[in-house]
Design a protein around this motif. Structure first.
Motif, PDB file in Angstrom:
ATOM      1  N   ARG A   1       0.840  -1.306  -0.184  1.00 30.79           N
ATOM      2  CA  ARG A   1       0.063   0.134   0.076  1.00 30.79           C
ATOM      3  C   ARG A   1       0.757   1.164   0.115  1.00 30.79           C
ATOM      4  N   ASP A   2       0.395   2.240  -0.896  1.00 34.66           N
ATOM      5  CA  ASP A   2       1.324   3.343  -0.940  1.00 34.66           C
ATOM      6  C   ASP A   2       1.259   4.414   0.249  1.00 34.66           C
ATOM      7  N   LEU A   3       2.196   4.413   1.195  1.00 28.36           N
ATOM      8  CA  LEU A   3       2.009   5.259   2.177  1.00 28.36           C
ATOM      9  C   LEU A   3       3.405   6.216   2.123  1.00 28.36           C
ATOM     10  N   SER A   4       3.363   7.368   2.597  1.00 28.55           N
ATOM     11  CA  SER A   4       4.356   8.228   2.528  1.00 28.55           C
ATOM     12  C   SER A   4       5.486   7.842   3.735  1.00 28.55           C
ATOM     13  N   VAL A   5       6.444   8.216   3.584  1.00 21.98           N
ATOM     14  CA  VAL A   5       7.395   7.947   4.361  1.00 21.98           C
ATOM     15  C   VAL A   5       7.292   8.760   5.873  1.00 21.98           C
ATOM     16  N   GLN A   6       6.689   9.714   5.753  1.00 22.63           N
ATOM     17  CA  GLN A   6       6.256  10.550   6.919  1.00 22.63           C
ATOM     18  C   GLN A   6       5.145   9.922   7.753  1.00 22.63           C
TER      19      GLN A   6
ATOM     20  N   GLU B   1       6.889   6.831   9.606  1.00 25.12           N
ATOM     21  CA  GLU B   1       7.558   7.188  10.597  1.00 25.12           C
ATOM     22  C   GLU B   1       6.592   7.569  11.595  1.00 25.12           C
ATOM     23  N   ASP B   2       5.394   8.361  11.334  1.00 25.59           N
ATOM     24  CA  ASP B   2       4.499   8.517  12.339  1.00 25.59           C
ATOM     25  C   ASP B   2       4.048   7.527  13.111  1.00 25.59           C
ATOM     26  N   LYS B   3       3.475   6.650  12.370  1.00 24.11           N
ATOM     27  CA  LYS B   3       2.882   5.271  12.961  1.00 24.11           C
ATOM     28  C   LYS B   3       3.868   4.356  13.603  1.00 24.11           C
ATOM     29  N   LEU B   4       5.058   4.205  13.135  1.00 25.49           N
ATOM     30  CA  LEU B   4       5.976   3.534  13.839  1.00 25.49           C
ATOM     31  C   LEU B   4       6.217   4.168  15.340  1.00 25.49           C
TER      32      LEU B   4
END
Length: 565
Positions: A159-164, A167-170
């Motif tokens: 699924r296409d998720l932005s790096v930001q 990182e926020d979810k991590l």
């Protein structure tokens, strides 16, 4: 867009406002007019009104009585009062009734526009707050384990998720892995000893295996484990470089101008990479031994080589899942390092490129673009049939498509095996991927089941809400009954509840409440000696004239005429 209702028995007042106010510039889609409060109620029942502007003194039913009715039946509406200086006491009364504001006559266009704009801003704030509350409620109901699993599935299925966003979810889910760093993957499938267990027992075993993996690997690696989209567990690991540096007597610094120390850190990094394979292999052996000792069963472990997280994760997962199933099918060693395989080639296949081109199958299914999904699969099948295929091509197609199916089913809160058990049985899957026609038939059959399940799930949820509302209405005597009170009891916004009810039954929720009240009124008039004004109060109406009007609208006669016949 917003709809507004203007009410005044002097029609030139509303007509002048309609003609002079720049409604579209205010963000108002439609302007309605009514010459009396009773006529205004008819408009309110027919349209989704957001703002009501009403005069105070009107024959039959006053503006204040209209506001009381609106507060009960349409609590989301913002009420503005038109008043002259002589009626200022009425304006104060209106504010006590929670009217949003009042406008003095004769109406000044600028002042009128300011009041309406403020009402629109208030509506938008309420809508935004409503969305935030529901998002918070969802987040609170979902624990970290589920959130981490959903994120893992999003990443491994491409699924296409932005790096930001990643990182926020991590960070939010307290996952130690970092983007832009090399990671490794372990796929774990339980052996035959666990195959006869029920679902609950298997879930507990999976939880225990994940905890054992974390306990064994944590000293040397950052670990993230959860259930994979396929029938296995997934463990992502990233080297804990700070621990490795400390082992060699170097303490990590955020910034340093000390060139020799930077060279030393580079040397230690190279040493750590060289040591990685032996450390990982030893850790996995300990992990498998602990599972065998504590859980009394064997596990199959497939280990990928290093890949960059998260951009190379989907490809690594596809490679690992194929290797896991091939290894298990051939009853090979229970530990497999993908990089060491020589007998199998898992190179990308040109004829399957269309399967991974955007929009992905996962996206098409998730957004319910069924025809586009079917067309995409037909193109893929046509391409591999034209170019020629091996069993490995069919197996890759099977794995990729079932990944999308599982993801879509899980988004509905369903297990894919509840729709089709045989297709996900390893023995059945092995037979299916030997036949082009069997695989194609099964895939389109599963997509139709998924489509039907999604439609049925949506319909079932709405039907349950309607049934719940009707039961609440049947149990209520009318004194506290309103769209708002019903919406509060089923945890929905009044506007959304009204739309669901109208779509499911073809009848407005307000109309249904009135119809039930009228049936109750008919019964009380026929079988009780209560006076009409007592019945009016018991049914929750404030105005006997309005009750009489509604009764005549339903039965063609007034309550007095019905009782006297």
């Amino acid at each position: 867009m917003v709809q507004i209702l203007l009410v005044d028995d002097e029609s030139y007042v509303t007509e002048s406002l309609v003609a002079t106010i720049p409604w579209e510039a205010l963000g108002i889609e439609r302007v309605h007019q009514a010459a009396s409060a009773l006529a205004a109620v008819d408009v309110l029942e027919a349209y989704d009104i957001d703002i009501l502007v009403t005069d105070i003194r009107m024959p039959g039913m006053t503006g204040l009585e209209l506001i009381v009715e609106v507060n009960e039946r349409w609590p989301h509406i913002r009420c503005l009062l038109l008043t002259g200086y002589a009626d200022f006491d009425y304006a104060k009364k209106a504010l006590q009734l929670k009217a949003f504001d009042y406008i003095l006559k004769p109406v000044d266009d600028e002042e009128f526009m300011k009041c309406v704009s403020a009402a629109i801003d208030s509506l938008k704030e309420e809508w935004e707050a409503f969305n935030k509350v529901h998002q918070l409620q969802y987040n609170r109901r979902t624990d970290f384990g589920v959130l981490r699993t959903h994120l893992m599935h999003d990443l491994v299925l491409g699924r296409d998720l932005s790096v930001q966003m990643i990182e926020d979810k991590l960070s939010q889910y307290e996952i130690m892995l970092r983007t832009g760093q090399p990671a490794d993957m372990l796929l774990i499938q339980m052996g035959k000893h666990f195959s006869d267990m029920d679902y609950h027992s298997v879930s507990l075993i999976e939880y225990a295996i994940g905890n054992i993996a974390e306990e064994v690997l944590a000293p040397d690696f950052h670990v993230w484990h959860c259930k994979a989209p396929h029938d296995c567990l997934i463990v992502l690991i990233e080297s804990n470089w700070n621990n490795n540096l400390e082992k060699h007597g170097i303490h990590h610094k955020e910034e340093s101008d000390d060139v020799p120390e930077q060279h030393e850190m580079k040397r230690i990094t190279e040493i750590s990479m060289d040591e990685h394979s032996s450390i990982l292999r030893a850790s996995i052996e300990t992990f498998r031994k602990n599972v065998s000792n504590y859980l009394k069963g064997e596990i199959y472990v497939t280990v990928t080589g290093w890949f960059m997280f998260p951009e190379e994760l989907p490809k690594a997962y596809q490679t690992a899942i194929r290797s896991l199933y091939w290894n298990h099918r051939e009853e090979a060693d229970t530990l497999l390092f993908v990089d060491e395989q020589t007998e199998q080639s898992h190179r990308s296949v040109k004829s399957l490129e269309g399967l991974y081109m955007p929009p992905t199958l996962t996206h098409l299914l998730e957004s319910r673009q069924w025809e586009e999904a079917e067309a995409k699969l037909n193109r893929v099948f046509g391409k591999i049939e034209e170019a020629g295929y091996t069993r490995e091509h069919l197996y890759e197609l099977f794995i990729s498509v079932t990944s999308a199916f599982m993801y879509t089913a899980h988004k509905q809160g369903r297990f894919i095996t509840q729709m089709d058990q045989t297709g996900f049985d390893p023995l059945h899957a092995q037979k299916m991927v030997q036949s082009f026609s069997n695989l194609k038939e099964w895939i389109f059959s599963m997509m139709n089941k998924l489509k039907s399940e999604w439609s049925a799930s949506e319909q079932s949820a709405k039907s349950y809400v309607v049934k719940q509302v009707q039961e609440l209405i049947s149990q209520d005597k009318g004194q506290e009954l309103s769209v708002k009170t019903l919406a509060d009891q089923v945890y929905l916004h009044p506007v959304y509840l009204s739309k669901i009810y109208k779509a499911e039954t073809g009848e407005g929720l307000g109309d249904y409440i009135i119809r039930m009240r009228m049936e109750r009124a008919l019964y009380l008039l026929k079988y009780s000696n209560k006076k009409i004004y007592e019945i009016t109060t018991e049914l929750g109406y404030q105005n006997p004239q309005y009750f009489s009007k509604m009764f005549k609208k339903h039965y063609g006669m007034t309550p007095h005429e019905f009782r006297d016949q």
